[in-house]
Structure formats: structure tokens, C-alpha cells
Write a protein that holds these residues in place. Sequence first.
Motif, PDB file in Angstrom:
ATOM      1  N   LEU A   8     -28.437  12.873   3.943  1.00  0.00           N
ATOM      2  CA  LEU A   8     -28.405  11.442   4.249  1.00  0.00           C
ATOM      3  C   LEU A   8     -29.134  10.650   3.175  1.00  0.00           C
ATOM      4  O   LEU A   8     -28.720   9.552   2.802  1.00  0.00           O
ATOM      5  N   LYS A   9     -30.230  11.216   2.647  1.00  0.00           N
ATOM      6  CA  LYS A   9     -30.943  10.536   1.574  1.00  0.00           C
ATOM      7  C   LYS A   9     -30.058  10.422   0.339  1.00  0.00           C
ATOM      8  O   LYS A   9     -30.007   9.380  -0.327  1.00  0.00           O
ATOM      9  N   ALA A  10     -29.325  11.494   0.045  1.00  0.00           N
ATOM     10  CA  ALA A  10     -28.440  11.475  -1.118  1.00  0.00           C
ATOM     11  C   ALA A  10     -27.345  10.441  -0.961  1.00  0.00           C
ATOM     12  O   ALA A  10     -27.000   9.723  -1.898  1.00  0.00           O
ATOM     13  N   VAL A  11     -26.786  10.352   0.271  1.00  0.00           N
ATOM     14  CA  VAL A  11     -25.755   9.353   0.525  1.00  0.00           C
ATOM     15  C   VAL A  11     -26.313   7.951   0.351  1.00  0.00           C
ATOM     16  O   VAL A  11     -25.719   7.082  -0.270  1.00  0.00           O
ATOM     17  N   SER A  12     -27.523   7.715   0.908  1.00  0.00           N
ATOM     18  CA  SER A  12     -28.110   6.373   0.822  1.00  0.00           C
ATOM     19  C   SER A  12     -28.396   5.968  -0.610  1.00  0.00           C
ATOM     20  O   SER A  12     -28.361   4.798  -0.967  1.00  0.00           O
ATOM     21  N   LEU A  13     -28.680   6.961  -1.474  1.00  0.00           N
ATOM     22  CA  LEU A  13     -28.925   6.658  -2.878  1.00  0.00           C
ATOM     23  C   LEU A  13     -27.645   6.548  -3.687  1.00  0.00           C
ATOM     24  O   LEU A  13     -27.660   6.187  -4.844  1.00  0.00           O
ATOM     25  N   GLY A  14     -26.528   6.926  -3.043  1.00  0.00           N
ATOM     26  CA  GLY A  14     -25.252   6.821  -3.731  1.00  0.00           C
ATOM     27  C   GLY A  14     -24.869   8.081  -4.469  1.00  0.00           C
ATOM     28  O   GLY A  14     -23.812   8.144  -5.081  1.00  0.00           O
ATOM     29  N   LYS A 116     -29.067  -0.621  -5.762  1.00  0.00           N
ATOM     30  CA  LYS A 116     -29.831  -0.707  -7.009  1.00  0.00           C
ATOM     31  C   LYS A 116     -29.590  -2.049  -7.686  1.00  0.00           C
ATOM     32  O   LYS A 116     -30.506  -2.802  -7.943  1.00  0.00           O
ATOM     33  N   SER A 117     -28.336  -2.342  -8.000  1.00  0.00           N
ATOM     34  CA  SER A 117     -27.963  -3.622  -8.611  1.00  0.00           C
ATOM     35  C   SER A 117     -26.651  -4.070  -7.999  1.00  0.00           C
ATOM     36  O   SER A 117     -25.734  -3.260  -7.853  1.00  0.00           O
ATOM     37  N   ASP A 118     -26.545  -5.344  -7.641  1.00  0.00           N
ATOM     38  CA  ASP A 118     -25.292  -5.835  -7.097  1.00  0.00           C
ATOM     39  C   ASP A 118     -24.512  -6.572  -8.190  1.00  0.00           C
ATOM     40  O   ASP A 118     -24.926  -6.635  -9.351  1.00  0.00           O
ATOM     41  N   LEU A 119     -23.375  -7.111  -7.805  1.00  0.00           N
ATOM     42  CA  LEU A 119     -22.477  -7.737  -8.772  1.00  0.00           C
ATOM     43  C   LEU A 119     -23.148  -8.893  -9.503  1.00  0.00           C
ATOM     44  O   LEU A 119     -22.982  -9.066 -10.720  1.00  0.00           O
ATOM     45  N   PHE A 120     -23.931  -9.690  -8.794  1.00  0.00           N
ATOM     46  CA  PHE A 120     -24.569 -10.841  -9.434  1.00  0.00           C
ATOM     47  C   PHE A 120     -25.726 -10.411 -10.326  1.00  0.00           C
ATOM     48  O   PHE A 120     -26.014 -11.061 -11.334  1.00  0.00           O
ATOM     49  N   ASP A 121     -26.421  -9.304  -9.981  1.00  0.00           N
ATOM     50  CA  ASP A 121     -27.442  -8.762 -10.882  1.00  0.00           C
ATOM     51  C   ASP A 121     -26.814  -8.359 -12.212  1.00  0.00           C
ATOM     52  O   ASP A 121     -27.355  -8.643 -13.287  1.00  0.00           O
ATOM     53  N   VAL A 122     -25.674  -7.666 -12.119  1.00  0.00           N
ATOM     54  CA  VAL A 122     -24.969  -7.243 -13.324  1.00  0.00           C
ATOM     55  C   VAL A 122     -24.536  -8.457 -14.140  1.00  0.00           C
ATOM     56  O   VAL A 122     -24.698  -8.494 -15.368  1.00  0.00           O
ATOM     57  N   GLY A 375     -17.655  -6.028 -19.247  1.00  0.00           N
ATOM     58  CA  GLY A 375     -18.130  -5.125 -20.290  1.00  0.00           C
ATOM     59  C   GLY A 375     -19.459  -4.497 -19.961  1.00  0.00           C
ATOM     60  O   GLY A 375     -20.192  -4.063 -20.855  1.00  0.00           O
ATOM     61  N   ALA A 376     -19.792  -4.412 -18.664  1.00  0.00           N
ATOM     62  CA  ALA A 376     -21.084  -3.885 -18.233  1.00  0.00           C
ATOM     63  C   ALA A 376     -20.950  -2.464 -17.691  1.00  0.00           C
ATOM     64  O   ALA A 376     -19.879  -2.056 -17.231  1.00  0.00           O
ATOM     65  N   GLU A 377     -22.042  -1.739 -17.721  1.00  0.00           N
ATOM     66  CA  GLU A 377     -22.086  -0.424 -17.102  1.00  0.00           C
ATOM     67  C   GLU A 377     -22.028  -0.572 -15.577  1.00  0.00           C
ATOM     68  O   GLU A 377     -22.592  -1.514 -15.011  1.00  0.00           O
ATOM     69  N   ILE A 378     -21.353   0.360 -14.929  1.00  0.00           N
ATOM     70  CA  ILE A 378     -21.321   0.377 -13.474  1.00  0.00           C
ATOM     71  C   ILE A 378     -22.648   0.942 -12.980  1.00  0.00           C
ATOM     72  O   ILE A 378     -23.042   2.038 -13.375  1.00  0.00           O
ATOM     73  N   PRO A 379     -23.367   0.214 -12.114  1.00  0.00           N
ATOM     74  CA  PRO A 379     -24.698   0.668 -11.697  1.00  0.00           C
ATOM     75  C   PRO A 379     -24.671   1.992 -10.948  1.00  0.00           C
ATOM     76  O   PRO A 379     -23.685   2.340 -10.285  1.00  0.00           O
ATOM     77  N   TYR A 380     -25.785   2.698 -11.033  1.00  0.00           N
ATOM     78  CA  TYR A 380     -25.955   3.937 -10.289  1.00  0.00           C
ATOM     79  C   TYR A 380     -25.844   3.652  -8.783  1.00  0.00           C
ATOM     80  O   TYR A 380     -26.376   2.670  -8.290  1.00  0.00           O
ATOM     81  N   GLY A 381     -25.159   4.527  -8.093  1.00  0.00           N
ATOM     82  CA  GLY A 381     -25.034   4.384  -6.644  1.00  0.00           C
ATOM     83  C   GLY A 381     -23.784   3.673  -6.192  1.00  0.00           C
ATOM     84  O   GLY A 381     -23.489   3.632  -5.002  1.00  0.00           O
TER      85      GLY A 381
END
Length: 393
Positions: A8-14, A116-122, A375-381
Motif C-alpha cells: 500500500l505504501k508503494a501504491v501511495s508513492l506511485g 509529488k508535483s501536479d500539473l500546475f507545479d510542472v 517539454g517537461a519531465e513526467i513527475p515521479y508517481g
Amino acid sequence: MIERRDFLKAVSLGAVGAAVPSLQHASPAPPPASGKRPNIIFIISDQHRAGLTKRSGYPIDTSPTLDSLAERGVAFDRAYVTCPVCMPSRTTLITGRWPEAHRVRQNSGARDVFFKSDLFDVAKSMNYKTGLVGKNHTYLKPDKLDFWRGYAHLGGWRPANASQEVVEYDNWLHRLNYSLSDVPTPFPLHTQLPYRIVSNVIEFMDKFGHEPFILEVSFPEPHDPEQVPHPYWDMYPPNQVPDRCVGPEALKDKGFQWRWLQQLENHYYPGYDKKWRRYVSNYLGMLRLLDDQLARLLDYMKKSGLFENTVIVYLADHGDYVMEYGLQRKGAGLPEALTRIPMVWSGWGIQGGLPHDQPFVSMADVMPTLCEVMGAEIPYGVQGRSLWPVLLG
């Protein structure tokens, strides 16, 4: 053996969900001659059921502008939400995570959000101007974005010098209180929330259109209250709306939850099913009103020179029973009426005319796709998959 808590922890972290699909990255389309990065507008309508357009085979032409956008771009006719409820679905849209990972599983769960980061953070990391005009219904707060004009189902943002008509219209919506209006809305078109929202979008573009921007345009409609003004009132008269596939007689064969939902709706709106044709008529009329406001927005973008350099996405947060099974709105079961949504991509870099029978896609795929557009990296998770390779042809 993996302990349940570790899984479950792994799922929550993506880590689990993100590892299932292979995120294939496409090279962005060549930039326009100006060298300016593409703008992004994603338009989300609330409780908008898929399949109610002429292009989709529906006998009534409710959305000619959206159909035209689909023909010029790519329509995913097998697009699905990750949860047919507003807040979990919208949170998926901007985080790229399924509810199990972003942890928002109901409409009161904003405080539980995890990412971790959402669309607007990116977007901000890529120096995009950011904005939201319309219904939010997520964890987002105004101070996170450069521009904010908030709306809900019973009213919305008003300038200090708002006309008395606009104030009275919002008060009328409060009195209607999510119910069905069996008379034409007694206020002109310019008081309607979609009209005001598009006016705010034009305000945003006038302010930020000279630099790259990402803007969420969120119409509270066609979600109830089911009301519509002239000329949309009886544009599709009750006696001319198509017969429904199945009525309340089918509920005896459905689960307890379905029958409970019918009882709940009857408690708040006694005898509502007797007016099911009026409900459908108002709903379809509102789809046309939305479509006309979409046309108004696109016309402005073309005149202002923004259209060619903008990626446009139109989708919904979930569907609506639209009186099938004698039910309105959503809340029980996972039928296609609730889980499948319209999803249309058009604009900069997108190869139009592709078949509309692409593989299944989900709401979670929107965020990683828009990351690649910028042109951004896709965030972890992030658990969704970028659709950019498909959109490039």
C-alpha cells in the motif's frame, strides 16, 4: 512475500501503478516559426455524458462545435474516468494519479491529497502562466495560480460592478437549489455561468496571451440544477427527445445501492421521474448552450492569433444517468453512462483525422500528456500514460 502495508505504501508513492504502463516519450512537434512554446487550455464540463452528439450517432445535434473540433483533431471515444465522482476525478486530472494513489476518494476528501508535483507545479517550473476559471472542486487554492475566477453550481465570481441581473440570477439559482426548472430561466444569456466564464477566459488571455500559459476552464454545467434560458429552452422539446433505453422498472434487477439512490432522489424531489422528458430536454439544451460558448471562445482565440499555437483539450469529470433507470446525476454503480466521458484533443502539433477507435484511455493520461506538450519531465508517481505519441500520429 510483500507485506500488505509495504504494498500500500508503494501504491501511495506511485511506485506500483507507475511501473505498470511503459511511459513512451515522443519528440514534441516542431515549434511554430515564432519559437513560442504552445499554450494549453483544458476545458472540463461537469456531469457531461458521452455519446450525446451527432458525430457519436445521437439523433440530436447538441454539440456541432465540439464535433467539429473532434473532426479536426482526435476524439477518444473510449475515454474513462478513474472515479465517477467530481473531486476524485478532478484530482486525477491534475495529478495523473488514480484515487488509490492520490487518496482523494470522495467529494469531501481534499485534505487527504497526496502527490509529488501536479500539473500546475510542472507548468510553473516551465515558466508558464497559470489560471483557473470556473469550478474548482479540488485541493487547489487561489494563491497557487496566477489567475483565479471561482464558480460553483449555484453562482460564481462577480466583479464589484456586476449588474443587478447577474446578482438576481445567482440568487435565483440558490432558490432553485439543484432541482429541475419546469419554466424557462427568467434571465438573459449573459447571466449564465458558462457565458461569464468565457468572458473571464478572454480577460485572462488579454492579460497573459503574450506568453506561454496553461488554463483550466471548468464549466459547472450540465450538472444540475437543470435550467436553461431561451433560445435553448425547448430547442429540443420534451416530446421530441429520444426514448430512454430503460426506465425505473429495471431497478428491481439492480443492486440495493441503485434502489436506495432512487429513494433518496424521490425524498428530495418527490415524483421527479414524471418529468424525465423535461429533465432530458433541459440537459440537452444546456449542452448546446455550452457548445455555443465553446464556439465563442474559439472565435476569440482565432481573432487574437492564439488558436494555432494552443493545445485544446475538452473532457468531463464524469457522466450522468440522464434519467436512464429513472435516475438522475450519479451515485450508484459504474455504468458507461457515468464512467465514459467525451475527450477531444485539437490544436498545436496534433494530427487531425485519426480514427476515433483508439485504445482505452483514462483521465489519468491527461496530465502526463500535457507535461510532454510543455517539454517537461513526467513527475515521479504519475500513473497515467502520455498520449502524445498517438496525438502526433
